[in-house]
Design a protein around this motif. Structure first.
Motif, PDB file in Angstrom:
ATOM      1  N   LEU A 114       1.018  -1.161  -0.501  1.00 15.25           N
ATOM      2  CA  LEU A 114       0.013   0.402   0.411  1.00 15.25           C
ATOM      3  C   LEU A 114       0.565   1.409   0.351  1.00 15.25           C
ATOM      4  O   LEU A 114       2.521   1.406   0.926  1.00 15.25           O
ATOM      5  CB  LEU A 114      -0.772  -0.005   1.451  1.00 15.25           C
ATOM      6  CG  LEU A 114      -1.924   1.117   1.319  1.00 15.25           C
ATOM      7  CD1 LEU A 114      -3.003   1.004   0.031  1.00 15.25           C
ATOM      8  CD2 LEU A 114      -2.754   1.411   2.751  1.00 15.25           C
ATOM      9  N   PHE A 115       0.257   2.099  -0.810  1.00 15.24           N
ATOM     10  CA  PHE A 115       1.177   3.514  -1.301  1.00 15.24           C
ATOM     11  C   PHE A 115       0.487   3.857  -0.264  1.00 15.24           C
ATOM     12  O   PHE A 115       1.289   5.211   0.010  1.00 15.24           O
ATOM     13  CB  PHE A 115       1.886   3.767  -2.740  1.00 15.24           C
ATOM     14  CG  PHE A 115       2.670   4.678  -2.856  1.00 15.24           C
ATOM     15  CD1 PHE A 115       3.252   4.800  -2.328  1.00 15.24           C
ATOM     16  CD2 PHE A 115       1.708   6.228  -3.187  1.00 15.24           C
ATOM     17  CE1 PHE A 115       5.127   6.079  -2.506  1.00 15.24           C
ATOM     18  CE2 PHE A 115       2.382   7.728  -3.201  1.00 15.24           C
ATOM     19  CZ  PHE A 115       3.715   7.377  -3.115  1.00 15.24           C
ATOM     20  N   VAL A 116      -0.656   4.350  -0.459  1.00 15.75           N
ATOM     21  CA  VAL A 116      -1.469   5.428  -0.353  1.00 15.75           C
ATOM     22  C   VAL A 116      -3.050   5.275  -0.119  1.00 15.75           C
ATOM     23  O   VAL A 116      -3.038   4.789  -1.291  1.00 15.75           O
ATOM     24  CB  VAL A 116      -2.057   7.222  -0.351  1.00 15.75           C
ATOM     25  CG1 VAL A 116      -2.195   6.815  -2.199  1.00 15.75           C
ATOM     26  CG2 VAL A 116      -2.139   7.883   0.548  1.00 15.75           C
ATOM     27  N   ASP A 117      -4.420   5.320   1.420  1.00 11.00           N
ATOM     28  CA  ASP A 117      -5.147   4.745   1.011  1.00 11.00           C
ATOM     29  C   ASP A 117      -6.160   6.079   0.735  1.00 11.00           C
ATOM     30  O   ASP A 117      -5.819   7.105   1.402  1.00 11.00           O
ATOM     31  CB  ASP A 117      -5.288   3.973   2.175  1.00 11.00           C
ATOM     32  CG  ASP A 117      -6.500   3.649   2.404  1.00 11.00           C
ATOM     33  OD1 ASP A 117      -8.246   4.424   1.454  1.00 11.00           O
ATOM     34  OD2 ASP A 117      -7.296   2.340   3.203  1.00 11.00           O
ATOM     35  N   LEU A 118      -6.261   6.259  -0.213  1.00 15.15           N
ATOM     36  CA  LEU A 118      -7.041   7.866  -0.681  1.00 15.15           C
ATOM     37  C   LEU A 118      -8.408   8.045   0.465  1.00 15.15           C
ATOM     38  O   LEU A 118      -9.013   9.390   0.892  1.00 15.15           O
ATOM     39  CB  LEU A 118      -7.893   8.100  -1.961  1.00 15.15           C
ATOM     40  CG  LEU A 118      -6.412   7.977  -2.552  1.00 15.15           C
ATOM     41  CD1 LEU A 118      -6.882   8.042  -4.454  1.00 15.15           C
ATOM     42  CD2 LEU A 118      -5.724   9.491  -2.703  1.00 15.15           C
ATOM     43  N   LEU A 119      -8.430   6.547   0.586  1.00 21.80           N
ATOM     44  CA  LEU A 119     -10.160   7.109   1.689  1.00 21.80           C
ATOM     45  C   LEU A 119      -9.911   7.433   3.205  1.00 21.80           C
ATOM     46  O   LEU A 119     -10.920   7.369   3.938  1.00 21.80           O
ATOM     47  CB  LEU A 119     -10.887   5.794   1.926  1.00 21.80           C
ATOM     48  CG  LEU A 119     -11.753   5.818   0.562  1.00 21.80           C
ATOM     49  CD1 LEU A 119     -12.571   4.336   0.772  1.00 21.80           C
ATOM     50  CD2 LEU A 119     -12.191   7.351   0.139  1.00 21.80           C
ATOM     51  N   ASP A 120      -8.606   7.600   3.672  1.00 25.80           N
ATOM     52  CA  ASP A 120      -8.056   8.071   4.923  1.00 25.80           C
ATOM     53  C   ASP A 120      -8.593   9.121   5.761  1.00 25.80           C
ATOM     54  O   ASP A 120      -8.764   9.835   4.491  1.00 25.80           O
ATOM     55  CB  ASP A 120      -6.429   7.793   5.238  1.00 25.80           C
ATOM     56  CG  ASP A 120      -5.556   7.868   6.286  1.00 25.80           C
ATOM     57  OD1 ASP A 120      -6.748   9.299   7.220  1.00 25.80           O
ATOM     58  OD2 ASP A 120      -5.175   7.407   7.005  1.00 25.80           O
ATOM     59  N   PRO A 121      -9.226   9.507   6.465  1.00 25.03           N
ATOM     60  CA  PRO A 121      -9.729  10.837   6.853  1.00 25.03           C
ATOM     61  C   PRO A 121      -8.865  12.025   6.438  1.00 25.03           C
ATOM     62  O   PRO A 121      -9.550  12.580   6.307  1.00 25.03           O
ATOM     63  CB  PRO A 121     -10.076  10.441   8.294  1.00 25.03           C
ATOM     64  CG  PRO A 121     -10.218   8.780   8.742  1.00 25.03           C
ATOM     65  CD  PRO A 121      -9.781   7.892   8.013  1.00 25.03           C
ATOM     66  N   ARG A 122      -7.357  11.781   6.634  1.00 23.06           N
ATOM     67  CA  ARG A 122      -6.666  12.442   6.704  1.00 23.06           C
ATOM     68  C   ARG A 122      -7.006  13.795   5.488  1.00 23.06           C
ATOM     69  O   ARG A 122      -6.364  14.416   5.375  1.00 23.06           O
ATOM     70  CB  ARG A 122      -4.925  11.986   7.614  1.00 23.06           C
ATOM     71  CG  ARG A 122      -4.595  11.916   8.317  1.00 23.06           C
ATOM     72  CD  ARG A 122      -3.803  11.399   8.440  1.00 23.06           C
ATOM     73  NE  ARG A 122      -3.303  10.255   7.564  1.00 23.06           N
ATOM     74  CZ  ARG A 122      -2.404   9.414   6.796  1.00 23.06           C
ATOM     75  NH1 ARG A 122      -1.264   9.907   7.743  1.00 23.06           N
ATOM     76  NH2 ARG A 122      -2.323   8.548   6.574  1.00 23.06           N
ATOM     77  N   PHE A 123      -7.459  12.665   4.300  1.00 17.78           N
ATOM     78  CA  PHE A 123      -7.855  13.476   3.291  1.00 17.78           C
ATOM     79  C   PHE A 123      -8.347  13.881   2.783  1.00 17.78           C
ATOM     80  O   PHE A 123      -8.935  15.043   2.185  1.00 17.78           O
ATOM     81  CB  PHE A 123      -7.249  12.163   1.339  1.00 17.78           C
ATOM     82  CG  PHE A 123      -5.990  11.741   2.656  1.00 17.78           C
ATOM     83  CD1 PHE A 123      -4.895  12.545   2.118  1.00 17.78           C
ATOM     84  CD2 PHE A 123      -5.805   9.786   1.845  1.00 17.78           C
ATOM     85  CE1 PHE A 123      -3.571  12.069   2.677  1.00 17.78           C
ATOM     86  CE2 PHE A 123      -4.300  10.217   2.292  1.00 17.78           C
ATOM     87  CZ  PHE A 123      -3.630  10.797   2.539  1.00 17.78           C
ATOM     88  N   GLY A 124     -10.037  13.558   3.742  1.00 17.57           N
ATOM     89  CA  GLY A 124     -10.956  14.612   3.284  1.00 17.57           C
ATOM     90  C   GLY A 124     -11.693  13.979   2.667  1.00 17.57           C
ATOM     91  O   GLY A 124     -12.788  14.705   1.470  1.00 17.57           O
ATOM     92  N   LEU A 125     -11.598  12.251   1.920  1.00 17.39           N
ATOM     93  CA  LEU A 125     -12.487  12.495  -0.031  1.00 17.39           C
ATOM     94  C   LEU A 125     -13.096  11.409   0.945  1.00 17.39           C
ATOM     95  O   LEU A 125     -14.243  10.782  -0.151  1.00 17.39           O
ATOM     96  CB  LEU A 125     -10.893  11.421  -0.365  1.00 17.39           C
ATOM     97  CG  LEU A 125     -10.994  12.008  -1.462  1.00 17.39           C
ATOM     98  CD1 LEU A 125      -9.331  11.759  -1.730  1.00 17.39           C
ATOM     99  CD2 LEU A 125     -10.956  13.552  -1.724  1.00 17.39           C
ATOM    100  N   ALA A 126     -13.364  10.527   1.923  1.00 21.14           N
ATOM    101  CA  ALA A 126     -14.027   9.275   2.554  1.00 21.14           C
ATOM    102  C   ALA A 126     -15.489  10.577   3.268  1.00 21.14           C
ATOM    103  O   ALA A 126     -15.298  11.713   3.467  1.00 21.14           O
ATOM    104  CB  ALA A 126     -13.774   9.007   3.957  1.00 21.14           C
ATOM    105  N   GLY A 127     -16.870   9.206   2.857  1.00 22.43           N
ATOM    106  CA  GLY A 127     -18.170  10.091   2.982  1.00 22.43           C
ATOM    107  C   GLY A 127     -18.345  10.799   1.505  1.00 22.43           C
ATOM    108  O   GLY A 127     -18.924   9.918   1.278  1.00 22.43           O
ATOM    109  N   ALA A 128     -20.066  11.174   2.369  1.00 13.23           N
ATOM    110  CA  ALA A 128     -21.158  10.919   1.695  1.00 13.23           C
ATOM    111  C   ALA A 128     -20.744  11.985  -0.129  1.00 13.23           C
ATOM    112  O   ALA A 128     -21.528  11.761  -0.867  1.00 13.23           O
ATOM    113  CB  ALA A 128     -22.381  12.349   1.767  1.00 13.23           C
ATOM    114  N   HIS A 129     -19.655  12.486   0.116  1.00 14.23           N
ATOM    115  CA  HIS A 129     -18.917  12.771  -1.664  1.00 14.23           C
ATOM    116  C   HIS A 129     -17.991  12.493  -1.929  1.00 14.23           C
ATOM    117  O   HIS A 129     -17.336  12.922  -2.736  1.00 14.23           O
ATOM    118  CB  HIS A 129     -18.795  14.796  -1.560  1.00 14.23           C
ATOM    119  CG  HIS A 129     -20.302  15.494  -1.191  1.00 14.23           C
ATOM    120  ND1 HIS A 129     -20.617  15.475  -1.239  1.00 14.23           N
ATOM    121  CD2 HIS A 129     -19.864  15.944   0.561  1.00 14.23           C
ATOM    122  CE1 HIS A 129     -21.711  16.494  -1.011  1.00 14.23           C
ATOM    123  NE2 HIS A 129     -21.376  16.752  -0.259  1.00 14.23           N
TER     124      HIS A 129
END
Length: 160
Positions: A114-129
């Motif tokens: 794993l290089f990066v999990d884009l749904l990690d909360p630190r990135f703000g991409l997870a959730g309704a949008h």
């Protein structure tokens, strides 16, 4: 970086650089060289329901790979970038057929981490949008301190 638990199942699958692909458990990964030659390797998919939408060469043997589900918003569970190494992988272009469940011991898949999990909360991409289709990788200009800038593109189908 830490992985998303929804992406922790194992399986084998394929890399395709031109479209998302999900072929079950065992398939091929084609790498195209500037001289027109191709090499094929087995890429271990995190989950057989995922697809791969991009490959970016880091050097002659290491690549970044986007592996993702095809879900958006709260249903999105896996949008990850993996770093793979083909140095010790078996070149399978001359293998007529691959099994659909388990690889023979003489065929080694690419090494993957794993290089990066884009749904990690630190990135703000997870959730309704959360976007459905994370589809592109490119290196931007070098940063002043010498690091490489990684650009990740999303296809939103022209929705705001």
């Amino acid at each position: 970086m830490a992985g998303n638990s929804a992406c922790s199942a194992s399986g084998l699958g394929a890399i395709a650089s031109d479209h998302p692909l999900s072929l079950g458990l065992v398939a091929r990964n084609g790498l195209y060289q500037a001289n027109g030659a191709t090499r094929e390797f087995v890429y271990p998919m995190t989950d057989s329901s995922h697809g791969v939408s991009e490959i970016l060469a880091m050097n002659a043997h290491e690549f970044l790979v986007i592996e993702r589900d095809s879900q958006e918003g709260l249903a999105a569970k896996c949008k990850q970038v993996f770093r793979i190494d083909v140095r010790d992988a078996t070149e399978v272009s001359r293998v007529e057929t691959l099994p659909t469940d388990e690889l023979p011991t003489e065929i080694r898949p690419v090494q993957k981490r794993l290089f990066v999990d884009l749904l990690d909360p630190r990135f703000g991409l997870a959730g309704a949008h959360s976007p459905e289709k994370v589809e592109g990788l490119a290196f931007g200009p070098p940063l002043p301190d010498g690091r490489r800038l990684l650009v990740i593109a999303v296809d939103n189908d022209f929705r705001p």
